[in-house]
Design an enzyme around this catalytic site. Sequence first.
Site, PDB file in Angstrom:
ATOM      1  CE  LYS A 124      41.091  35.954  44.950  1.00  0.00           C
ATOM      2  NZ  LYS A 124      42.408  35.290  44.494  1.00  0.00           N
ATOM      3  NE  ARG A 132      46.172  39.329  40.672  1.00  0.00           N
ATOM      4  CZ  ARG A 132      44.884  39.453  40.789  1.00  0.00           C
ATOM      5  NH1 ARG A 132      44.092  39.280  41.972  1.00  0.00           N
ATOM      6  NH2 ARG A 132      44.320  39.699  39.686  1.00  0.00           N
TER       7      ARG A 132
HETATM    8  N1  HH2 Z   1      42.918  36.215  41.699  1.00  0.00           N
HETATM    9  C1  HH2 Z   1      42.137  36.595  40.875  1.00  0.00           C
HETATM   10  C2  HH2 Z   1      42.573  36.915  39.577  1.00  0.00           C
HETATM   11  N2  HH2 Z   1      43.914  36.729  39.118  1.00  0.00           N
HETATM   12  N3  HH2 Z   1      46.105  35.666  39.711  1.00  0.00           N
HETATM   13  C3  HH2 Z   1      46.964  35.303  40.690  1.00  0.00           C
HETATM   14  N4  HH2 Z   1      48.144  34.562  40.284  1.00  0.00           N
HETATM   15  N5  HH2 Z   1      46.409  34.932  42.047  1.00  0.00           N
HETATM   16  C4  HH2 Z   1      45.260  34.969  42.231  1.00  0.00           C
HETATM   17  O1  HH2 Z   1      44.631  34.608  43.329  1.00  0.00           O
HETATM   18  C5  HH2 Z   1      44.157  35.865  41.401  1.00  0.00           C
HETATM   19  C6  HH2 Z   1      44.509  36.058  39.970  1.00  0.00           C
HETATM   20  C7  HH2 Z   1      41.039  37.122  41.333  1.00  0.00           C
HETATM   21  O2  HH2 Z   1      40.800  38.455  41.798  1.00  0.00           O
HETATM   22  P1  HH2 Z   1      40.441  39.687  40.962  1.00  0.00           P
HETATM   23  O3  HH2 Z   1      41.376  40.090  39.909  1.00  0.00           O
HETATM   24  O4  HH2 Z   1      40.312  40.861  41.758  1.00  0.00           O
HETATM   25  O5  HH2 Z   1      38.830  39.402  40.383  1.00  0.00           O
HETATM   26  P2  HH2 Z   1      38.569  39.092  38.793  1.00  0.00           P
HETATM   27  O6  HH2 Z   1      38.952  37.729  38.764  1.00  0.00           O
HETATM   28  O7  HH2 Z   1      37.000  39.088  39.170  1.00  0.00           O
HETATM   29  O8  HH2 Z   1      38.745  40.257  38.034  1.00  0.00           O
END
Ligand code: HH2
Length: 292
Positions: A228, A262
């Site tokens: 992040k 995660r």
């Molecule tokens: N962060 C993201 C997405 N889903 N779910 C939970 N429970 N906690 C988190 O911190 C979280 C999440 C964002 O990361 P990422 O999936 O890599 O990116 P994007 O939302 O751009 O797909």
Amino acid sequence: MPRRITRLILRERVLELGARTWIMGVLNVTPDSFSDGGEFFSWERAVARALEIEAEGADILDIGGESTRPGATPVPLEEEKRRVLPVIERLQGRLRIPISIDTTKYEVARAALQAGASMINDVSGLRRDERLAELAAEFHAALVIMHSRGTPETMHQLPPSPDILREIADHFAWALARARAHGVLPEQTVLDPGLGFGKTFEDNLLILNRLDAFAEFGRPVLVGPSRKSFIGRITGMEPRERVFGTAAAVVAAIFRGAHIVRVHDVRQMRDVVRVADAILNVEEASASQKGK
Ligand code: HH2
């Protein structure tokens, strides 16, 4: 201090969390996720990566079809289903670890549960659609209640929170009560403070440093620091180069009581988690005698 052991219901599985840290491996079936957008945007590649995530040591697979990064284009319901359902269907009978569906949409979550998912990861923490709790109750699925300030469209225009820890705890209390009202057992719930979701740089650091503030709810705590931007701000690295920074955040979270992390870089974080767990769990009395 060893972590509190808590029970988590994921449909037919009842698991004890806390003896070791669980790894939730991220699979984004999206063209635009902030750190891995486009990489697994075909069903074949997504399925292959899912199996690899399991082989690398993940305990749960989190599949998402809509990016939550600030300013991301909202994905229509049918398109989100088209991205994730074939992947979940193709994994049935092949993947042993439970599948979590990262969505805020009732219809996507329902279809994913029908296809075999056993956890709903709701980044809106029931604020977008409380019926996600009804679904969790109906399927005996686990429910991740995440805290977010605003929505991906608005979160970066909000004024900072005067007390971010209080705001998150208040949201958890509200969402747990709503979940209960819809028939979800406390043992089905997981809490996530939502790193990066409308938080300032300092908020993110404070949340990690004070993660133990959320132990009062008696539920497992999940955190998603992986790649992040607060890590990029410290290290100056691009998302894919934030592995060591992510590792530091993962260790800090484990020492403040996180039950689940995660992450995208499962193979690397598996070693990080194992070493951190071993340090966390060592018993003082036996340290001088064993394993010289
Ligand atoms: N962060 C993201 C997405 N889903 N779910 C939970 N429970 N906690 C988190 O911190 C979280 C999440 C964002 O990361 P990422 O999936 O890599 O990116 P994007 O939302 O751009 O797909």
